[in-house]
Scaffold this motif. Structure first.
Motif, PDB file in Angstrom:
ATOM      1  N   HIS A  12      44.941  34.039  36.892  1.00  0.00           N
ATOM      2  CA  HIS A  12      45.487  32.680  36.988  1.00  0.00           C
ATOM      3  C   HIS A  12      44.531  31.624  37.504  1.00  0.00           C
ATOM      4  O   HIS A  12      44.905  30.474  37.659  1.00  0.00           O
ATOM      5  N   CYS A  13      43.283  31.964  37.836  1.00  0.00           N
ATOM      6  CA  CYS A  13      42.356  30.942  38.305  1.00  0.00           C
ATOM      7  C   CYS A  13      40.919  31.444  38.140  1.00  0.00           C
ATOM      8  O   CYS A  13      40.695  32.568  37.712  1.00  0.00           O
ATOM      9  N   THR A  14      39.957  30.582  38.519  1.00  0.00           N
ATOM     10  CA  THR A  14      38.552  30.952  38.319  1.00  0.00           C
ATOM     11  C   THR A  14      38.145  32.120  39.212  1.00  0.00           C
ATOM     12  O   THR A  14      37.235  32.871  38.877  1.00  0.00           O
ATOM     13  N   ALA A  15      38.842  32.301  40.353  1.00  0.00           N
ATOM     14  CA  ALA A  15      38.524  33.444  41.225  1.00  0.00           C
ATOM     15  C   ALA A  15      38.829  34.753  40.502  1.00  0.00           C
ATOM     16  O   ALA A  15      38.075  35.723  40.616  1.00  0.00           O
ATOM     17  N   CYS A  16      39.924  34.769  39.766  1.00  0.00           N
ATOM     18  CA  CYS A  16      40.265  35.948  38.963  1.00  0.00           C
ATOM     19  C   CYS A  16      39.165  36.210  37.933  1.00  0.00           C
ATOM     20  O   CYS A  16      38.737  37.350  37.732  1.00  0.00           O
ATOM     21  N   VAL A  17      38.721  35.151  37.290  1.00  0.00           N
ATOM     22  CA  VAL A  17      37.670  35.260  36.271  1.00  0.00           C
ATOM     23  C   VAL A  17      36.410  35.854  36.890  1.00  0.00           C
ATOM     24  O   VAL A  17      35.816  36.785  36.346  1.00  0.00           O
TER      25      VAL A  17
HETATM   26 CU   LIG Z   1      43.165  33.841  40.548  1.00  0.00          CU
END
Ligand SMILES: [Cu+2]
Length: 70
Positions: A12-17
């Motif tokens: 759901h966000c760039t941290a996940c990516v």
């Molecule tokens: Cu995330």
């Protein structure tokens, strides 16, 4: 070498990516990972002689995400 696109619906966000793209360094046999949380997809380029799709799915699961066939 294989290149496959999978669905990862729980990004759901760039941290996940960043976490998922980290598999590039952490999982032997993975050459390149390109993830997009907007699309909910990740593209994995890997050596099928070193790694199976199930092993990739297990590594993704360890990070807390779900890998599905696109
Ligand atoms: Cu995330």
């Amino acid at each position: 070498m294989l290149k496959k696109t999978f669905r990862v619906p729980d990004m759901h966000c760039t941290a996940c990516v960043m976490r998922l793209e980290g598999l590039e360094d952490d999982l032997p046999g993975v050459k390149r990972v390109k993830a997009s949380y907007q699309k909910g997809q990740m593209e994995v380029e890997y050596d099928e002689k070193l790694l199976s799709e199930a092993q990739i799915a297990a590594a993704v699961k360890r990070l807390g995400y779900t890998l599905q066939s696109a």
